[in-house]
Scaffold this motif. Sequence first.
Motif, mmCIF file in Angstrom:
data_model
loop_
_atom_site.group_PDB
_atom_site.id
_atom_site.type_symbol
_atom_site.label_atom_id
_atom_site.label_comp_id
_atom_site.label_asym_id
_atom_site.label_seq_id
_atom_site.Cartn_x
_atom_site.Cartn_y
_atom_site.Cartn_z
ATOM 1 N N VAL A 273 0.931 -1.434 -0.090
ATOM 2 C CA VAL A 273 -0.055 -0.093 0.002
ATOM 3 C C VAL A 273 0.724 1.340 0.010
ATOM 4 O O VAL A 273 1.768 1.478 1.007
ATOM 5 N N VAL A 274 0.628 2.123 -1.096
ATOM 6 C CA VAL A 274 1.479 3.285 -1.225
ATOM 7 C C VAL A 274 0.062 4.467 -1.167
ATOM 8 O O VAL A 274 -0.407 4.617 -2.261
ATOM 9 N N ASP A 275 -0.168 5.107 -0.067
ATOM 10 C CA ASP A 275 -1.493 5.941 -0.081
ATOM 11 C C ASP A 275 -1.470 7.154 0.410
ATOM 12 O O ASP A 275 -2.129 7.226 1.736
ATOM 13 N N LYS A 276 -0.768 8.226 0.291
ATOM 14 C CA LYS A 276 -0.651 9.303 0.770
ATOM 15 C C LYS A 276 -1.446 10.394 -0.225
ATOM 16 O O LYS A 276 -1.374 10.381 -1.225
ATOM 17 N N ARG A 277 -2.161 11.177 0.495
ATOM 18 C CA ARG A 277 -3.254 12.079 -0.001
ATOM 19 C C ARG A 277 -2.564 13.497 -0.418
ATOM 20 O O ARG A 277 -2.859 14.498 0.379
ATOM 21 N N GLU A 278 -1.548 13.296 -1.099
ATOM 22 C CA GLU A 278 -0.696 14.359 -1.434
ATOM 23 C C GLU A 278 -0.311 14.078 -3.061
ATOM 24 O O GLU A 278 -0.281 13.059 -3.356
ATOM 25 N N PRO A 279 0.438 15.043 -3.648
ATOM 26 C CA PRO A 279 0.807 14.942 -5.016
ATOM 27 C C PRO A 279 2.035 13.929 -5.036
ATOM 28 O O PRO A 279 3.035 14.095 -4.087
ATOM 29 N N GLY A 280 1.850 12.904 -6.020
ATOM 30 C CA GLY A 280 2.751 11.806 -5.979
ATOM 31 C C GLY A 280 2.868 10.930 -5.021
ATOM 32 O O GLY A 280 3.744 9.840 -4.853
ATOM 33 N N GLY A 281 1.733 10.924 -3.977
ATOM 34 C CA GLY A 281 1.542 9.849 -3.028
ATOM 35 C C GLY A 281 0.777 8.607 -3.321
ATOM 36 O O GLY A 281 0.025 8.050 -2.726
ATOM 37 N N TYR A 282 0.906 8.290 -4.652
ATOM 38 C CA TYR A 282 0.399 6.768 -5.224
ATOM 39 C C TYR A 282 1.587 6.168 -6.240
ATOM 40 O O TYR A 282 2.428 6.955 -6.580
ATOM 41 N N VAL A 283 1.135 5.046 -6.480
ATOM 42 C CA VAL A 283 1.918 4.397 -7.252
ATOM 43 C C VAL A 283 1.302 4.385 -8.791
ATOM 44 O O VAL A 283 0.368 4.422 -9.303
ATOM 45 N N THR A 284 2.582 4.509 -9.881
ATOM 46 C CA THR A 284 2.156 4.622 -11.113
ATOM 47 C C THR A 284 2.722 3.313 -11.986
ATOM 48 O O THR A 284 3.604 3.043 -11.308
ATOM 49 N N PRO A 285 2.751 3.414 -13.116
ATOM 50 C CA PRO A 285 3.307 2.027 -13.803
ATOM 51 C C PRO A 285 4.800 2.132 -13.663
ATOM 52 O O PRO A 285 5.354 1.165 -13.565
ATOM 53 N N VAL A 286 5.141 3.484 -14.185
ATOM 54 C CA VAL A 286 6.649 3.621 -14.068
ATOM 55 C C VAL A 286 7.183 3.145 -12.881
ATOM 56 O O VAL A 286 8.450 2.540 -12.681
ATOM 57 N N ASP A 287 6.731 3.503 -11.556
ATOM 58 C CA ASP A 287 6.964 3.202 -10.494
ATOM 59 C C ASP A 287 7.049 1.530 -10.013
ATOM 60 O O ASP A 287 7.946 1.260 -9.483
ATOM 61 N N CYS A 288 6.446 0.911 -10.623
ATOM 62 C CA CYS A 288 6.360 -0.540 -10.410
ATOM 63 C C CYS A 288 7.161 -1.536 -11.148
ATOM 64 O O CYS A 288 7.199 -2.955 -10.895
ATOM 65 N N VAL A 289 7.593 -0.803 -12.013
ATOM 66 C CA VAL A 289 8.499 -1.839 -13.243
ATOM 67 C C VAL A 289 9.532 -2.680 -12.357
ATOM 68 O O VAL A 289 10.486 -1.947 -11.616
ATOM 69 N N GLY A 290 9.645 -4.227 -12.651
ATOM 70 C CA GLY A 290 10.539 -4.579 -12.035
ATOM 71 C C GLY A 290 10.501 -5.185 -10.686
ATOM 72 O O GLY A 290 11.152 -6.007 -10.031
ATOM 73 N N ASP A 291 9.198 -4.834 -10.199
ATOM 74 C CA ASP A 291 9.036 -5.197 -8.557
ATOM 75 C C ASP A 291 8.155 -6.271 -8.493
ATOM 76 O O ASP A 291 7.113 -6.484 -9.559
ATOM 77 N N SER B 73 -3.056 2.086 -3.995
ATOM 78 C CA SER B 73 -3.217 3.500 -3.520
ATOM 79 C C SER B 73 -4.682 4.088 -3.805
ATOM 80 O O SER B 73 -5.608 3.287 -4.376
ATOM 81 N N ARG B 74 -4.952 5.043 -3.528
ATOM 82 C CA ARG B 74 -6.103 5.912 -3.733
ATOM 83 C C ARG B 74 -7.214 5.340 -2.939
ATOM 84 O O ARG B 74 -8.527 5.085 -3.638
ATOM 85 N N ILE B 75 -7.019 4.742 -1.740
ATOM 86 C CA ILE B 75 -8.146 4.000 -1.378
ATOM 87 C C ILE B 75 -9.064 5.118 -0.442
ATOM 88 O O ILE B 75 -8.782 5.839 0.395
ATOM 89 N N ARG B 76 -10.440 4.984 -0.931
ATOM 90 C CA ARG B 76 -11.252 5.873 -0.353
ATOM 91 C C ARG B 76 -12.886 5.239 -0.397
ATOM 92 O O ARG B 76 -13.107 4.302 -1.278
ATOM 93 N N GLN B 77 -13.591 5.875 0.241
ATOM 94 C CA GLN B 77 -15.028 5.272 0.296
ATOM 95 C C GLN B 77 -15.927 6.107 -0.796
ATOM 96 O O GLN B 77 -15.457 6.938 -1.459
ATOM 97 N N ASP B 78 -16.790 5.123 -1.545
ATOM 98 C CA ASP B 78 -17.555 5.607 -2.430
ATOM 99 C C ASP B 78 -18.899 6.058 -1.739
ATOM 100 O O ASP B 78 -19.788 5.122 -1.468
ATOM 101 N N PRO B 79 -19.157 7.183 -2.105
ATOM 102 C CA PRO B 79 -20.482 7.760 -1.166
ATOM 103 C C PRO B 79 -21.577 7.584 -1.922
ATOM 104 O O PRO B 79 -22.605 7.978 -1.422
ATOM 105 N N THR B 80 -21.260 7.106 -3.287
ATOM 106 C CA THR B 80 -23.069 7.027 -4.044
ATOM 107 C C THR B 80 -23.580 5.400 -3.765
ATOM 108 O O THR B 80 -24.658 5.443 -4.463
ATOM 109 N N ILE B 81 -22.938 4.692 -3.172
ATOM 110 C CA ILE B 81 -23.376 3.420 -2.789
ATOM 111 C C ILE B 81 -23.246 3.109 -1.329
ATOM 112 O O ILE B 81 -22.266 3.382 -0.742
ATOM 113 N N ASP B 82 -24.187 2.242 -0.922
ATOM 114 C CA ASP B 82 -23.809 1.609 0.400
ATOM 115 C C ASP B 82 -22.963 0.583 0.459
ATOM 116 O O ASP B 82 -22.674 -0.257 -0.683
ATOM 117 N N ASN B 83 -21.888 0.711 1.371
ATOM 118 C CA ASN B 83 -20.649 -0.345 1.521
ATOM 119 C C ASN B 83 -19.920 -0.266 0.126
ATOM 120 O O ASN B 83 -19.390 -1.560 -0.272
#
Length: 340
Positions: free
Chosen positions: A272-290, A296-306
């Motif tokens: 998990v890489v989930d900071k709510r700031e610019p660059g606080g998430y993982v992109t494809p370039v970051d994951c290569v070779g890993d 990232s970007r874990i957040r509630q969906d307010p439009t539905i229950d659960n």
Amino acid sequence: MGYRVVVAGATGNVGREMLNILAEREFPVDEIAALASRKSTGVECSFGDKTVTVRDIDAFDFAGWDIALFAIGSEATKKYAPRAAAAGCVVIDNSSLYRYDPDVPLIVPEVNPDAIEGYAKKNIIANPNCSTAQLVVALKPLHDRARIKRVVVSTYQSVSGSGKEAMDELWNQTKGIYVPGQEVAPKVYPKQIAFNVIPHIDVFMEDGQTKEEWKMTVETKKILDPSIKLTATCVRVPVFVGHSEAVNIEFEDHLDEEEAREILREAPGVLVVDKREPGGYVTPVDCVGDYATFVSRIRQDPTIDNGLNLWCVSDNLRKGAALNAVQIAELLGRRVLKKG
């Protein structure tokens, strides 16, 4: 005592990664055989600090070999996998040929390791589609906690999923845009891929979805839970390596985003890489070779229950293909063959 291991398709992107990962993870190999078509016979491939010479798959005798990792496509697999399996060599196949066969287990070791016991019916184990593999690694721990009802996923898939020719096409088209008179027409893809996105992966089916989208639905049900409803839109993007997915999940029970974050932090194969700031998430370039599946970007969906939203990224040549195949081999060794 280790294993006699075959890598079929050793000169391709995935085959080379299989060799690399076997060496990196110190899989107990007593002897390695690198196979490809006759035209590649004699080509040298790296295996750790060693070099192996490619042999002709058509002339190869699988008798006495323990495990074969296949990365040769469905048509060639149809010819050679039964031959290897009949000779007593367990095939771990990266193509789509056996994924939907009820007598062949479809395995992601972090998700459904117990399915390995079913390998003996055909001596073949299937590796899932690259986009499915990373998705179910992220979904499994959340499903165990709150039971997933429905998933809506949009994928952003790199060109390496289509092979070396697709990577060359992206490179050459990109250069051609900046050099007048050197434009490169699409060959691998139906439209230009450079500086573009294409909402079309694999063939179209009668209901309007593409086969890639259908694969994600059927494979998730087989690997994780047949009761999960899933709908996908799969898009090819001008990225060389690394698949990304925007995932919307509806659960039976409430799951708070903070708890989901903690569950995923403890989950096997997830980082998990989930900071709510610019660059606080993982992109494809970051994951290569890993090895990891990044979330990232874990957040509630307010439009539905659960409901929850998240962003999932992984190296498709690794977790989406070669790494998962090697992990299956490791699981097979621990649970069944027990030689290493």
